[in-house]
Design an enzyme around this catalytic site. Structure first.
Site, PDB file in Angstrom:
ATOM      1  N   ALA A  46      14.418  20.213 -73.464  1.00 32.85           N
ATOM      2  CA  ALA A  46      13.224  19.746 -74.175  1.00 32.85           C
ATOM      3  C   ALA A  46      13.219  20.290 -75.595  1.00 32.85           C
ATOM      4  O   ALA A  46      13.444  21.491 -75.803  1.00 32.85           O
ATOM      5  CB  ALA A  46      11.969  20.205 -73.441  1.00 32.85           C
ATOM      6  N   GLU A 130      15.063  39.621 -69.974  1.00 33.37           N
ATOM      7  CA  GLU A 130      15.981  40.607 -70.582  1.00 33.37           C
ATOM      8  C   GLU A 130      16.178  40.358 -72.074  1.00 33.37           C
ATOM      9  O   GLU A 130      16.265  41.293 -72.879  1.00 33.37           O
ATOM     10  CB  GLU A 130      17.334  40.540 -69.849  1.00 33.37           C
ATOM     11  CG  GLU A 130      18.352  41.545 -70.310  1.00 33.37           C
ATOM     12  CD  GLU A 130      17.953  42.977 -70.030  1.00 33.37           C
ATOM     13  OE1 GLU A 130      17.928  43.387 -68.873  1.00 33.37           O
ATOM     14  OE2 GLU A 130      17.648  43.705 -70.997  1.00 33.37           O
ATOM     15  N   GLY A 135      17.817  41.837 -77.689  1.00 33.81           N
ATOM     16  CA  GLY A 135      18.789  40.740 -77.572  1.00 33.81           C
ATOM     17  C   GLY A 135      19.812  40.908 -76.474  1.00 33.81           C
ATOM     18  O   GLY A 135      19.484  40.842 -75.292  1.00 33.81           O
ATOM     19  N   GLY A 188      20.559  36.296 -94.277  1.00 33.10           N
ATOM     20  CA  GLY A 188      20.048  35.649 -93.069  1.00 33.10           C
ATOM     21  C   GLY A 188      19.544  36.625 -92.014  1.00 33.10           C
ATOM     22  O   GLY A 188      19.253  36.238 -90.885  1.00 33.10           O
ATOM     23  N   LYS A 206       7.892  44.565 -78.406  1.00 36.47           N
ATOM     24  CA  LYS A 206       8.972  45.095 -77.564  1.00 36.47           C
ATOM     25  C   LYS A 206       8.608  46.474 -77.010  1.00 36.47           C
ATOM     26  O   LYS A 206       8.956  46.812 -75.874  1.00 36.47           O
ATOM     27  CB  LYS A 206      10.268  45.158 -78.372  1.00 36.47           C
ATOM     28  CG  LYS A 206      10.773  43.764 -78.745  1.00 36.47           C
ATOM     29  CD  LYS A 206      11.808  43.816 -79.842  1.00 36.47           C
ATOM     30  CE  LYS A 206      12.313  42.427 -80.208  1.00 36.47           C
ATOM     31  NZ  LYS A 206      13.170  42.438 -81.410  1.00 36.47           N
ATOM     32  N   GLY A 308      20.667  37.096 -82.543  1.00 31.48           N
ATOM     33  CA  GLY A 308      21.772  36.158 -82.736  1.00 31.48           C
ATOM     34  C   GLY A 308      21.852  35.241 -81.531  1.00 31.48           C
ATOM     35  O   GLY A 308      21.619  35.674 -80.394  1.00 31.48           O
TER      36      GLY A 308
HETATM   37  P1  NAP Z   1      14.406  28.477 -82.751  1.00 31.38           P
HETATM   38  O1  NAP Z   1      15.768  28.474 -83.348  1.00 31.38           O
HETATM   39  O2  NAP Z   1      13.222  28.344 -83.632  1.00 31.38           O
HETATM   40  O3  NAP Z   1      14.364  27.273 -81.683  1.00 31.38           O
HETATM   41  C1  NAP Z   1      13.190  26.835 -81.058  1.00 31.38           C
HETATM   42  C2  NAP Z   1      13.514  25.583 -80.254  1.00 31.38           C
HETATM   43  O4  NAP Z   1      12.327  25.249 -79.503  1.00 31.38           O
HETATM   44  C3  NAP Z   1      13.869  24.367 -81.095  1.00 31.38           C
HETATM   45  O5  NAP Z   1      14.922  23.657 -80.501  1.00 31.38           O
HETATM   46  C4  NAP Z   1      12.582  23.524 -81.095  1.00 31.38           C
HETATM   47  O6  NAP Z   1      12.801  22.147 -81.126  1.00 31.38           O
HETATM   48  C5  NAP Z   1      12.011  23.885 -79.735  1.00 31.38           C
HETATM   49  N1  NAP Z   1      10.552  23.754 -79.729  1.00 31.38           N
HETATM   50  C6  NAP Z   1       9.674  24.462 -80.463  1.00 31.38           C
HETATM   51  N2  NAP Z   1       8.416  24.057 -80.204  1.00 31.38           N
HETATM   52  C7  NAP Z   1       8.526  23.068 -79.288  1.00 31.38           C
HETATM   53  C8  NAP Z   1       7.593  22.244 -78.631  1.00 31.38           C
HETATM   54  N3  NAP Z   1       6.283  22.327 -78.872  1.00 31.38           N
HETATM   55  N4  NAP Z   1       8.056  21.350 -77.733  1.00 31.38           N
HETATM   56  C9  NAP Z   1       9.380  21.213 -77.488  1.00 31.38           C
HETATM   57  N5  NAP Z   1      10.309  21.973 -78.087  1.00 31.38           N
HETATM   58  C10 NAP Z   1       9.876  22.883 -78.979  1.00 31.38           C
HETATM   59  O7  NAP Z   1      14.163  29.755 -81.857  1.00 31.38           O
HETATM   60  P2  NAP Z   1      15.266  30.834 -81.356  1.00 31.38           P
HETATM   61  O8  NAP Z   1      15.669  31.711 -82.478  1.00 31.38           O
HETATM   62  O9  NAP Z   1      16.319  30.149 -80.560  1.00 31.38           O
HETATM   63  O10 NAP Z   1      14.357  31.738 -80.383  1.00 31.38           O
HETATM   64  C11 NAP Z   1      13.894  31.264 -79.139  1.00 31.38           C
HETATM   65  C12 NAP Z   1      13.163  32.378 -78.380  1.00 31.38           C
HETATM   66  O11 NAP Z   1      14.065  33.437 -78.141  1.00 31.38           O
HETATM   67  C13 NAP Z   1      11.980  32.978 -79.139  1.00 31.38           C
HETATM   68  O12 NAP Z   1      10.971  33.316 -78.216  1.00 31.38           O
HETATM   69  C14 NAP Z   1      12.569  34.221 -79.758  1.00 31.38           C
HETATM   70  O13 NAP Z   1      11.593  35.229 -79.987  1.00 31.38           O
HETATM   71  C15 NAP Z   1      13.531  34.641 -78.679  1.00 31.38           C
HETATM   72  N6  NAP Z   1      14.642  35.478 -79.161  1.00 31.38           N
HETATM   73  C16 NAP Z   1      15.397  35.021 -80.197  1.00 31.38           C
HETATM   74  C17 NAP Z   1      16.435  35.807 -80.669  1.00 31.38           C
HETATM   75  C18 NAP Z   1      17.307  35.331 -81.796  1.00 31.38           C
HETATM   76  O14 NAP Z   1      18.238  36.050 -82.174  1.00 31.38           O
HETATM   77  N7  NAP Z   1      17.084  34.165 -82.349  1.00 31.38           N
HETATM   78  C19 NAP Z   1      16.684  37.072 -80.084  1.00 31.38           C
HETATM   79  C20 NAP Z   1      15.900  37.489 -79.009  1.00 31.38           C
HETATM   80  C21 NAP Z   1      14.869  36.683 -78.559  1.00 31.38           C
HETATM   81  P3  NAP Z   1      13.400  21.385 -82.434  1.00 31.38           P
HETATM   82  O15 NAP Z   1      14.791  21.939 -82.568  1.00 31.38           O
HETATM   83  O16 NAP Z   1      13.388  19.949 -82.107  1.00 31.38           O
HETATM   84  O17 NAP Z   1      12.482  21.792 -83.551  1.00 31.38           O
END
Ligand code: NAP
Length: 438
Positions: A46, A130, A135, A188, A206, A308
């Site tokens: 989704a 986890e 991460g 970044g 956290k 990441g």
């Molecule tokens: P991201 O790159 O912003 O990706 C979010 C994804 O969710 C996108 O594909 C977006 O769709 C989708 N989305 C957002 N709102 C939506 C909605 N209302 N309905 C359907 N789809 C929706 O986020 P991320 O960096 O992967 O992080 C995801 C989670 O993991 C977060 O909770 C974050 O805190 C956690 N996390 C991330 C990291 C990291 O390194 N990035 C590390 C630890 C934990 P579209 O692509 O179509 O916009």
């Protein structure tokens, strides 16, 4: 030979982490099936926008904007959308349907964790997270499972890579905060709006999760005292360095016992001085690490990449395989225990050592007056160093005092600093920073 069972996996979100999770689920399907005892079939992904270009090439037919329908039919749901809504409603719907849920959403867990944990308990399904803390580093499962026969006394974590990168940059180059932040953004490591990182909010979420698992008591975000790194100056870093310390943003959860023997837990996030020889001082760049002290295990440290897409996906897949195995093998789902019932303490009750920088008049008797004032407030001095300097156009000399105290309460320290400010020989208090690990 009996047919291997198939478990349907719904993926919510296909961003940095979600795209890598989808890739691994498809590329490593056979290995994951062998470890799980069931095939993990990615039933759909989704997203918000079907036209967004993804980091990974994935079958277009898997994508949908109808997350609700996707969740209804799943055995396992992976939530990687982030944010509070619709993530919260979708997770609750999945749990009520009897699906196990894996999420990396620390913001949601810190805000609404108890509702989600209770729903998972009620439904008898697994809620795993986890990836929400540090991460890729396996830290929550070791705390919850491997250390469940021990008593954790203290957790010190570098759990935000952005702030660790900025502080490390300041330490190694002498840069001011704003310049180090700009460099983190250029590379970044920091987002365009860095507030959640630099103000400590991400680390606080956290810290609440770490404290909850470590002390078997539910701690919410409002139980966490939080100070970010925006006020840390290049001068603070230089003075700390000169005194043999490094400044880190630490998430701290520690058990304290008051004079009457009553236990409480102090959960806090703030810039902290660490001796350069402390294991956490060696954590450079955007890396994360969590240092744990336990009664029987002693000191433990967990180190690795705290963010990441691919590293975080590793933690998500670990949770997924574990939850899927339980579905295959049966037996009770594992939830965190909440039998500790230790109260959260206010920041005033925390006790640490402090580093205090003072700019004072270079006159006889100043040191004695300051030392006496500290003693009157019950704060004892461990080390006191003095450097005399003269401004280029001034005939007046002033001295810089760098004081490290023994452990004292926040309240005693605050009263001491106020009193010191009132002394006529004190020009200014240049820094007050907490110290750990001495
Ligand atoms: P991201 O790159 O912003 O990706 C979010 C994804 O969710 C996108 O594909 C977006 O769709 C989708 N989305 C957002 N709102 C939506 C909605 N209302 N309905 C359907 N789809 C929706 O986020 P991320 O960096 O992967 O992080 C995801 C989670 O993991 C977060 O909770 C974050 O805190 C956690 N996390 C991330 C990291 C990291 O390194 N990035 C590390 C630890 C934990 P579209 O692509 O179509 O916009």
């Amino acid at each position: 030979m009996t047919e291997m069972r198939t478990l349907k996996v719904a993926l919510l979100g296909c961003g940095n982490v979600g795209a890598q999770v989808a890739r691994i689920l498809l590329e490593d399907a056979d290995a994951l099936a062998a470890r799980t005892g069931a095939r993990l079939q990615l039933s759909g992904i989704a997203v918000r926008n079907l036209d967004t270009k993804r980091d990974v090439e994935l079958p277009q037919e898997l994508f949908t904007t109808d997350a609700e329908t996707l969740v209804k039919d799943a055995d396992l749901v992976i939530e990687l959308m982030g944010g509070i809504e619709p993530a919260r409603t979708l997770i609750l719907a999945a749990l009520r349907n009897g699906a196990c849920v894996v999420t990396g959403n620390k913001a949601l867990l810190a805000q609404d964790g108890p509702t989600l944990y209770e729903e998972a308990d009620k439904a008898g399904v697994q809620l795993s997270y986890e990836a929400a803390v540090a991460g890729a580093i396996p830290i929550l499962r070791p705390i919850r499972d491997s250390l469940s026969g021990d008593r954790i006394t203290r957790v010190l974590g570098i759990v935000n890579g952005t702030t660790n990168f900025i502080l490390d940059q300041m330490d190694s180059t002498g840069a001011q905060f704003a310049d180090a932040l700009a460099e983190a953004q250029r590379l970044g490591y920091a987002e365009a709006d860095p507030t959640a990182d630099v103000e400590g909010h991400d680390a606080a979420a956290k810290a609440a999760i770490l404290a909850t698992l470590s002390f078997h008591t539910r701690f919410a975000l409002e139980n966490v005292y939080c100070e970010g790194i925006t006020a840390v100056s290049a001068a603070d870093i230089a003075a700390a360095k000169d005194a043999g310390f490094v400044i880190k943003l630490l998430a701290i959860a520690e058990k304290l016992v008051d004079a009457d023997g009553a236990e409480g837990v102090s959960v806090r996030v703030h810039p902290t001085l660490l001796p350069r020889e402390h294991p956490l001082a060696a954590v450079r760049g955007a890396f994360n690490a969590v240092f744990i002290e336990a009664e029987n295990a002693g000191e433990l440290m967990f180190y690795g990449q705290g963010a990441g897409g691919t590293p975080t996906a590793s933690a998500v897949l670990g949770d997924l395989v574990s939850a899927a195995r339980r579905l295959v093998l049966g037996g009770p789902q594992r939830t965190e225990t909440t039998t500790g019932h230790v109260p959260a303490l206010p920041i005033d009750a925390a006790a640490t050592s402090y580093y205090i920088g003072l700019d004072v008049a270079d006159q006889p008797g100043v040191l004695a007056r300051i030392a006496q004032l500290f003693a009157e407030h019950g704060v004892s001095i461990e080390t006191l160093r003095q450097a005399v300097h003269r401004e280029p156009d001034s005939v007046q000399e002033s001295a810089e005092l760098r004081i490290v105290t023994h452990r004292a309460s926040e309240a005693a320290l605050a009263a001491t600093v106020e009193a010191v400010k009132g002394l006529d020989v004190v020009n200014s208090v240049t820094s007050v920073l907490r110290v750990e690990g001495v």
